[in-house]
Motif scaffolding. Sequence first.
Motif, PDB file in Angstrom:
ATOM      1  N   PHE A  14      -9.110  93.245   5.372  1.00  0.00           N
ATOM      2  CA  PHE A  14      -8.018  92.502   6.001  1.00  0.00           C
ATOM      3  C   PHE A  14      -8.615  91.339   6.798  1.00  0.00           C
ATOM      4  O   PHE A  14      -9.573  91.518   7.549  1.00  0.00           O
ATOM      5  N   ARG A  15      -8.053  90.143   6.628  1.00  0.00           N
ATOM      6  CA  ARG A  15      -8.523  88.946   7.359  1.00  0.00           C
ATOM      7  C   ARG A  15      -7.958  88.990   8.757  1.00  0.00           C
ATOM      8  O   ARG A  15      -6.747  88.827   8.916  1.00  0.00           O
ATOM      9  N   VAL A  16      -8.780  89.173   9.741  1.00  0.00           N
ATOM     10  CA  VAL A  16      -8.236  89.177  11.098  1.00  0.00           C
ATOM     11  C   VAL A  16      -8.176  87.732  11.609  1.00  0.00           C
ATOM     12  O   VAL A  16      -8.974  86.894  11.177  1.00  0.00           O
ATOM     13  N   PRO A  17      -7.232  87.399  12.463  1.00  0.00           N
ATOM     14  CA  PRO A  17      -7.172  86.034  12.998  1.00  0.00           C
ATOM     15  C   PRO A  17      -8.211  85.878  14.117  1.00  0.00           C
ATOM     16  O   PRO A  17      -8.028  86.419  15.218  1.00  0.00           O
ATOM     17  N   PRO A  18      -9.335  85.178  13.856  1.00  0.00           N
ATOM     18  CA  PRO A  18     -10.415  85.152  14.845  1.00  0.00           C
ATOM     19  C   PRO A  18      -9.939  84.583  16.180  1.00  0.00           C
ATOM     20  O   PRO A  18      -9.225  83.579  16.215  1.00  0.00           O
ATOM     21  N   GLY A  19     -10.294  85.249  17.229  1.00  0.00           N
ATOM     22  CA  GLY A  19      -9.971  84.759  18.578  1.00  0.00           C
ATOM     23  C   GLY A  19      -8.592  85.173  19.078  1.00  0.00           C
ATOM     24  O   GLY A  19      -8.283  84.978  20.248  1.00  0.00           O
ATOM     25  N   ALA A  46      -9.501  89.833  18.296  1.00  0.00           N
ATOM     26  CA  ALA A  46      -9.888  89.915  16.884  1.00  0.00           C
ATOM     27  C   ALA A  46     -11.107  89.030  16.657  1.00  0.00           C
ATOM     28  O   ALA A  46     -11.190  87.914  17.192  1.00  0.00           O
ATOM     29  N   GLY A  47     -12.042  89.510  15.857  1.00  0.00           N
ATOM     30  CA  GLY A  47     -13.245  88.717  15.578  1.00  0.00           C
ATOM     31  C   GLY A  47     -14.333  88.928  16.629  1.00  0.00           C
ATOM     32  O   GLY A  47     -15.480  88.562  16.414  1.00  0.00           O
ATOM     33  N   ARG A  48     -13.964  89.494  17.762  1.00  0.00           N
ATOM     34  CA  ARG A  48     -14.975  89.795  18.781  1.00  0.00           C
ATOM     35  C   ARG A  48     -15.100  91.315  18.944  1.00  0.00           C
ATOM     36  O   ARG A  48     -16.171  91.884  18.866  1.00  0.00           O
ATOM     37  N   ASP A  49     -13.959  91.976  19.156  1.00  0.00           N
ATOM     38  CA  ASP A  49     -13.996  93.439  19.309  1.00  0.00           C
ATOM     39  C   ASP A  49     -14.049  94.139  17.949  1.00  0.00           C
ATOM     40  O   ASP A  49     -14.535  95.248  17.832  1.00  0.00           O
ATOM     41  N   PHE A  50     -13.506  93.508  16.949  1.00  0.00           N
ATOM     42  CA  PHE A  50     -13.583  94.044  15.582  1.00  0.00           C
ATOM     43  C   PHE A  50     -13.475  92.876  14.614  1.00  0.00           C
ATOM     44  O   PHE A  50     -12.886  91.851  14.947  1.00  0.00           O
ATOM     45  N   GLY A  51     -14.072  93.054  13.445  1.00  0.00           N
ATOM     46  CA  GLY A  51     -14.024  91.996  12.435  1.00  0.00           C
ATOM     47  C   GLY A  51     -13.043  92.356  11.325  1.00  0.00           C
ATOM     48  O   GLY A  51     -12.196  93.244  11.497  1.00  0.00           O
ATOM     49  N   ASP A  52     -13.156  91.679  10.192  1.00  0.00           N
ATOM     50  CA  ASP A  52     -12.295  91.972   9.039  1.00  0.00           C
ATOM     51  C   ASP A  52     -12.565  93.425   8.625  1.00  0.00           C
ATOM     52  O   ASP A  52     -13.696  93.782   8.312  1.00  0.00           O
ATOM     53  N   PHE A  53     -11.547  94.233   8.645  1.00  0.00           N
ATOM     54  CA  PHE A  53     -11.777  95.663   8.423  1.00  0.00           C
ATOM     55  C   PHE A  53     -11.284  96.095   7.048  1.00  0.00           C
ATOM     56  O   PHE A  53     -10.428  95.451   6.437  1.00  0.00           O
ATOM     57  N   LEU A  54     -11.843  97.213   6.587  1.00  0.00           N
ATOM     58  CA  LEU A  54     -11.498  97.728   5.256  1.00  0.00           C
ATOM     59  C   LEU A  54     -10.093  98.307   5.255  1.00  0.00           C
ATOM     60  O   LEU A  54      -9.732  99.037   6.175  1.00  0.00           O
ATOM     61  N   ILE A  55      -9.322  97.977   4.243  1.00  0.00           N
ATOM     62  CA  ILE A  55      -8.013  98.609   4.099  1.00  0.00           C
ATOM     63  C   ILE A  55      -7.929  99.358   2.765  1.00  0.00           C
ATOM     64  O   ILE A  55      -7.016 100.133   2.548  1.00  0.00           O
ATOM     65  N   ALA A  63      -8.547 100.924  17.369  1.00  0.00           N
ATOM     66  CA  ALA A  63      -7.921 101.079  16.044  1.00  0.00           C
ATOM     67  C   ALA A  63      -6.444 100.702  16.134  1.00  0.00           C
ATOM     68  O   ALA A  63      -5.882 100.101  15.209  1.00  0.00           O
ATOM     69  N   THR A  64      -5.819 101.028  17.243  1.00  0.00           N
ATOM     70  CA  THR A  64      -4.411 100.677  17.418  1.00  0.00           C
ATOM     71  C   THR A  64      -4.235  99.155  17.388  1.00  0.00           C
ATOM     72  O   THR A  64      -3.301  98.645  16.764  1.00  0.00           O
ATOM     73  N   ALA A  65      -5.142  98.438  18.030  1.00  0.00           N
ATOM     74  CA  ALA A  65      -5.048  96.970  18.018  1.00  0.00           C
ATOM     75  C   ALA A  65      -5.171  96.450  16.578  1.00  0.00           C
ATOM     76  O   ALA A  65      -4.413  95.563  16.153  1.00  0.00           O
ATOM     77  N   GLN A  66      -6.075  97.027  15.820  1.00  0.00           N
ATOM     78  CA  GLN A  66      -6.241  96.614  14.409  1.00  0.00           C
ATOM     79  C   GLN A  66      -4.956  96.915  13.633  1.00  0.00           C
ATOM     80  O   GLN A  66      -4.477  96.105  12.835  1.00  0.00           O
ATOM     81  N   GLN A  67      -4.400  98.065  13.898  1.00  0.00           N
ATOM     82  CA  GLN A  67      -3.187  98.467  13.180  1.00  0.00           C
ATOM     83  C   GLN A  67      -1.991  97.590  13.527  1.00  0.00           C
ATOM     84  O   GLN A  67      -1.121  97.349  12.703  1.00  0.00           O
ATOM     85  N   MET A  68      -1.986  97.057  14.764  1.00  0.00           N
ATOM     86  CA  MET A  68      -0.877  96.159  15.134  1.00  0.00           C
ATOM     87  C   MET A  68      -0.862  94.927  14.225  1.00  0.00           C
ATOM     88  O   MET A  68       0.194  94.409  13.878  1.00  0.00           O
ATOM     89  N   LEU A  69      -2.061  94.467  13.858  1.00  0.00           N
ATOM     90  CA  LEU A  69      -2.140  93.314  12.946  1.00  0.00           C
ATOM     91  C   LEU A  69      -1.571  93.681  11.583  1.00  0.00           C
ATOM     92  O   LEU A  69      -0.927  92.863  10.927  1.00  0.00           O
TER      93      LEU A  69
END
Length: 264
Positions: free
Chosen positions: A146-151, A168-177, A211-217
């Motif tokens: 998943f492409r996270v929006p950096p910053g 995003a991009g600092r605490d976690f990067g593009d993650f596997l889905i 993980a919750t922050a990633q899931q919000m995206l």
Amino acid sequence: MYRGRLAPSPTGFLHLGHATTFHVAQRRARAAGGALVLRIEDLDRQRCKPEFESALCEDLKWAGLAWDEGPFRQTERLTGYEAAWRQLAQAGAIYPCQCTRRDVTLALSAPHVHEAEGEPLYPGTCRPPTIIARAESAPGARNWRFRVPPGEEIRFLDACAGEQSFVAGRDFGDFLIWRKDGWPAYHLAVVVDDAAMQITEVVRGADLLEATAQQMLLYRALGLRAPSFHHCPLVTGPDGRRLAKRAGALSLRAQREAGARPAW
Ligand code: GLU
């Protein structure tokens, strides 16, 4: 109407940490006059074992933890995950990635290992420079990220842990889905299921705040409404470290065999 869930993974015996979180989930569901769903998160085909699945149902009952719906198994819900994958692919929100875990580690100029999960921050090797909508009908034997929006800052108010903020991009990067073994990765499966099961509040351990922050995206990218969250403090063992599945004496099974009784 309040809807909560218990979402154990049958990769080992449940321990006192699980029981504590599940008990909070049960208390909150009952207080709100709502329902609790049992969902078995069995997508990790290497580590999940049928004997742990039967043990977990028994151990939950022994611990006085009851559910109103289920058990549902994630391995029986592939169609919903594939539909979500297709939606993300068509929107250009994900891309295939050929990097192995080792490639990811080597590509980092300084070993900037992401400590929370021992997961290196993905350096973006396979990320296309522009958003590419994809019309493939299936993920194939490939990993997808998943492409996270950096910053971008992701904020939420947790019912237990308070105000949260991740970048995003600092605490976690593009993650596997999606994984090349044919199954969705944890984040996608959980988001699709929590939405399909109309969960209104997710109660989970504080180790999953990020993980919750990633899931919000993912909720946003899929056009879904995110539930509320309640992250419980982690239970630690006598050594001060959080309990792991190999908790041994602190597993519910060992407690029961030693004659303990749940005293909620
Ligand atoms: N299945 C996950 C675990 O046992 C929990 C998932 C969640 O609460 O989202 O760690």
